[in-house]
Design a protein around this motif. Sequence first.
Motif, short mmCIF file in Angstrom:
data_model
loop_
_atom_site.label_atom_id
_atom_site.label_comp_id
_atom_site.label_asym_id
_atom_site.label_seq_id
_atom_site.Cartn_x
_atom_site.Cartn_y
_atom_site.Cartn_z
N LYS A 22 5.58 -11.23 16.21
CA LYS A 22 6.33 -10.40 17.15
C LYS A 22 7.02 -11.35 18.12
O LYS A 22 6.65 -11.47 19.28
N PRO A 56 -8.37 -0.56 7.67
CA PRO A 56 -9.72 -1.11 7.89
C PRO A 56 -10.32 -0.59 9.20
O PRO A 56 -9.58 -0.29 10.15
N ASP A 111 0.21 6.09 19.79
CA ASP A 111 0.55 5.37 21.01
C ASP A 111 1.88 4.61 20.88
O ASP A 111 2.91 5.04 21.40
N THR A 153 -0.60 2.72 11.44
CA THR A 153 -1.96 2.54 11.97
C THR A 153 -2.23 3.70 12.93
O THR A 153 -1.29 4.33 13.44
N LYS A 209 0.81 11.77 24.94
CA LYS A 209 1.70 10.64 25.25
C LYS A 209 3.15 11.14 25.38
O LYS A 209 3.87 10.75 26.29
N GLY A 237 2.39 -1.01 11.56
CA GLY A 237 1.63 -0.82 12.78
C GLY A 237 2.48 -1.11 14.01
O GLY A 237 3.71 -1.19 13.93
N GLY A 238 1.82 -1.28 15.14
CA GLY A 238 2.52 -1.50 16.41
C GLY A 238 3.33 -2.78 16.45
O GLY A 238 4.36 -2.84 17.13
N VAL A 239 2.89 -3.79 15.70
CA VAL A 239 3.63 -5.06 15.68
C VAL A 239 5.01 -4.82 15.07
O VAL A 239 6.04 -5.18 15.65
N THR A 249 -6.18 3.92 4.21
CA THR A 249 -6.31 2.52 3.77
C THR A 249 -6.56 1.58 4.94
O THR A 249 -6.60 0.36 4.77
N ASP A 305 2.60 -10.69 8.23
CA ASP A 305 1.71 -9.85 9.03
C ASP A 305 1.24 -10.61 10.27
O ASP A 305 1.07 -11.82 10.22
N LYS A 337 9.13 2.02 24.19
CA LYS A 337 8.99 0.62 24.62
C LYS A 337 9.06 -0.27 23.38
O LYS A 337 8.28 -0.10 22.45
N GLU A 391 0.38 -10.45 14.89
CA GLU A 391 0.95 -10.39 16.23
C GLU A 391 1.87 -11.59 16.52
O GLU A 391 2.85 -11.46 17.24
N LEU A 431 0.80 -1.23 0.00
CA LEU A 431 0.00 0.00 0.00
C LEU A 431 0.83 1.28 0.00
O LEU A 431 0.45 2.26 -0.62
N HIS A 432 1.95 1.26 0.73
CA HIS A 432 2.59 2.56 1.00
C HIS A 432 4.10 2.65 0.78
O HIS A 432 4.66 3.73 0.96
N ASP A 447 7.17 -2.47 17.41
CA ASP A 447 7.74 -3.14 18.59
C ASP A 447 8.85 -4.11 18.20
O ASP A 447 9.90 -4.17 18.84
N THR A 494 -1.73 7.69 5.43
CA THR A 494 -1.72 6.21 5.47
C THR A 494 -2.98 5.67 6.14
O THR A 494 -3.36 4.52 5.93
N1 LIG Z 1 5.34 0.00 22.38
C1 LIG Z 1 4.25 0.48 22.92
O1 LIG Z 1 4.29 1.43 23.72
C2 LIG Z 1 2.93 -0.12 22.53
C3 LIG Z 1 1.73 0.52 22.91
C4 LIG Z 1 0.53 -0.02 22.48
C5 LIG Z 1 0.53 -1.18 21.70
N2 LIG Z 1 1.69 -1.78 21.35
C6 LIG Z 1 1.72 -2.99 20.51
O2 LIG Z 1 1.20 -2.63 19.23
C7 LIG Z 1 0.67 -3.80 18.62
C8 LIG Z 1 -0.64 -3.46 17.98
O3 LIG Z 1 -0.45 -2.48 16.98
P1 LIG Z 1 -1.50 -2.24 15.81
O4 LIG Z 1 -2.84 -2.12 16.38
O5 LIG Z 1 -0.95 -1.16 14.97
O6 LIG Z 1 -1.51 -3.66 15.05
P2 LIG Z 1 -0.71 -4.21 13.77
O7 LIG Z 1 0.65 -3.73 13.72
O8 LIG Z 1 -0.94 -5.69 13.77
O9 LIG Z 1 -1.53 -3.56 12.55
C9 LIG Z 1 -2.87 -3.92 12.38
C10 LIG Z 1 -3.15 -4.36 10.94
O10 LIG Z 1 -3.17 -3.23 10.09
C11 LIG Z 1 -2.33 -3.44 8.96
N3 LIG Z 1 -1.88 -2.13 8.51
C12 LIG Z 1 -0.92 -1.34 9.03
N4 LIG Z 1 -0.93 -0.14 8.45
C13 LIG Z 1 -1.90 -0.15 7.53
C14 LIG Z 1 -2.41 0.80 6.62
N5 LIG Z 1 -1.93 2.04 6.58
N6 LIG Z 1 -3.44 0.44 5.81
C15 LIG Z 1 -3.97 -0.81 5.86
N7 LIG Z 1 -3.55 -1.75 6.73
C16 LIG Z 1 -2.52 -1.42 7.55
C17 LIG Z 1 -1.27 -4.38 9.46
O11 LIG Z 1 -0.65 -5.08 8.40
C18 LIG Z 1 -2.10 -5.30 10.37
O12 LIG Z 1 -2.74 -6.30 9.61
C19 LIG Z 1 0.59 -4.87 19.68
O13 LIG Z 1 1.63 -5.81 19.49
C20 LIG Z 1 0.83 -4.11 20.98
O14 LIG Z 1 1.45 -4.89 21.98
C21 LIG Z 1 2.88 -1.26 21.75
#
Ligand SMILES: NC(=O)c1ccc[n+]([C@@H]2O[C@H](COP(=O)([O-])OP(=O)(O)OC[C@H]3O[C@@H](n4cnc5c(N)ncnc54)[C@H](O)[C@@H]3O)[C@@H](O)[C@H]2O)c1
Length: 358
Positions: free
Chosen positions: A77, A175, A137, A131, A228, A105-107, A173, A72, A143, A74, A49-50, A110, A170
């Motif tokens: 991780k 969901p 966050d 995301t 934050k 995203g966060g996965v 796109t 892709d 972290k 969790e 996508l990006h 991290d 971003t």
């Molecule tokens: N380090 C920290 O302080 C902290 C804080 C909160 C959460 N987390 C961690 O973050 C993770 C969750 O992050 P998340 O919610 O971003 O989940 P994720 O990284 O799994 O992303 C969610 C989904 O969105 C997709 N995606 C990403 N960007 C996209 C885009 N622009 N368009 C379409 N799809 C896209 C990804 O491929 C994935 O399928 C967990 O592992 C959690 O433990 C860490």
Amino acid sequence: MRKIRVNLGDRSYDILIGSGLLSQSGKLLKDRGLVGGLVIITNPVVQELHSNNLKNSLTAEGFEVNLITIADGENNKSLDTAGRLYTELADSYAMRTMPVLAFGGGVIGDLAGFVASTYMRGVPLVQIPTTLLAQVDSSIGGKVAVNHGKLKNAIGSFYQPRLVIVDTTTLKTLPSPQLNNGMAEVIKSAIIRDADFFCLIEKNIRPNIDDIDEDVLEEFVYRTAAIKADIVADDELDGGLRNILNFGHTVGHAIETASDFVISHGEAVAAGMIAEATIALKAGFFSEKEMARLKKVIIDAGLPAEIPKLDIDKIKAAMEHDKKITNGRVKFVLPKAIGDVFVSEDVSSTLVEKVLKN
Ligand SMILES: NC(=O)c1ccc[n+]([C@@H]2O[C@H](COP(=O)([O-])OP(=O)(O)OC[C@H]3O[C@@H](n4cnc5c(N)ncnc54)[C@H](O)[C@@H]3O)[C@@H](O)[C@H]2O)c1
Ligand SMILES: [Zn+2]
């Protein structure tokens, strides 16, 4: 472009927020003294996508780009995936000065953050979150971690990025369930720190992100990220003020676990905020009027304002488990008013049970 400075002495860094920033990344990195080769760690979804915008902008500024994708989800991780990434870094002759760009995203944030913090005792890290949850966050605060078996974030450290680049386009796109996950954190941030921001959310929140004005959405990202940033600058290693970021999460995590992760993080945190605010209400700290405002915002965001019908013993067991892992007491973040919370370790289990039973 908006800028937030995270003040951490010699580990200070900027969070840059704006639409279309991916196409300026090359210049933004160069401005910060980064040159030469770099490694992008991403997944196939974000790559498709990006990544073109990002790659083109980097190559245009003379960077040599190595792109590594991991699957892709969790469950990637993990130390296993980190191990594979170390091998790929070694194979691409990554050096100690070569930045790792965590693009996803966060996965990804991290995992790539963890790898950057440990490979050759640390290489420069740039977070490029895609995301809503990652933009407001997980990319902020340093972290980094991987999971170990069922233990979330069990192996990790604190490792601050050099820069965070947030391109709000971003989000287009993303969901809707993923947007919900981030929106719960947006609402949480206003409750813990900023009553004015809560008013802005009240006026503009919609269940469908396409119905939220672009500038307003950018403002949501900016204000949440700023809250934050302010909190983590005060408490880098999570020994004090950072606790308030857990509003909605004591009950929320337990709901996620009790549902075997069928209920998403955002939905669980929304229900958790309702539960914890109800505890505050019943204990005489929080008013009916503000409770009604919180409920309305959660409903208007398309999130659940009811505590899901789950086995209460399972929820309680999950909270007990979290308690053992921390220091033996369940901490609740309780609102006194919108924008003002405190941490309590004295909530009786009878009250918690009463609230969970509705
Ligand atoms: N380090 C920290 O302080 C902290 C804080 C909160 C959460 N987390 C961690 O973050 C993770 C969750 O992050 P998340 O919610 O971003 O989940 P994720 O990284 O799994 O992303 C969610 C989904 O969105 C997709 N995606 C990403 N960007 C996209 C885009 N622009 N368009 C379409 N799809 C896209 C990804 O491929 C994935 O399928 C967990 O592992 C959690 O433990 C860490
Ligand atoms: Zn959360």
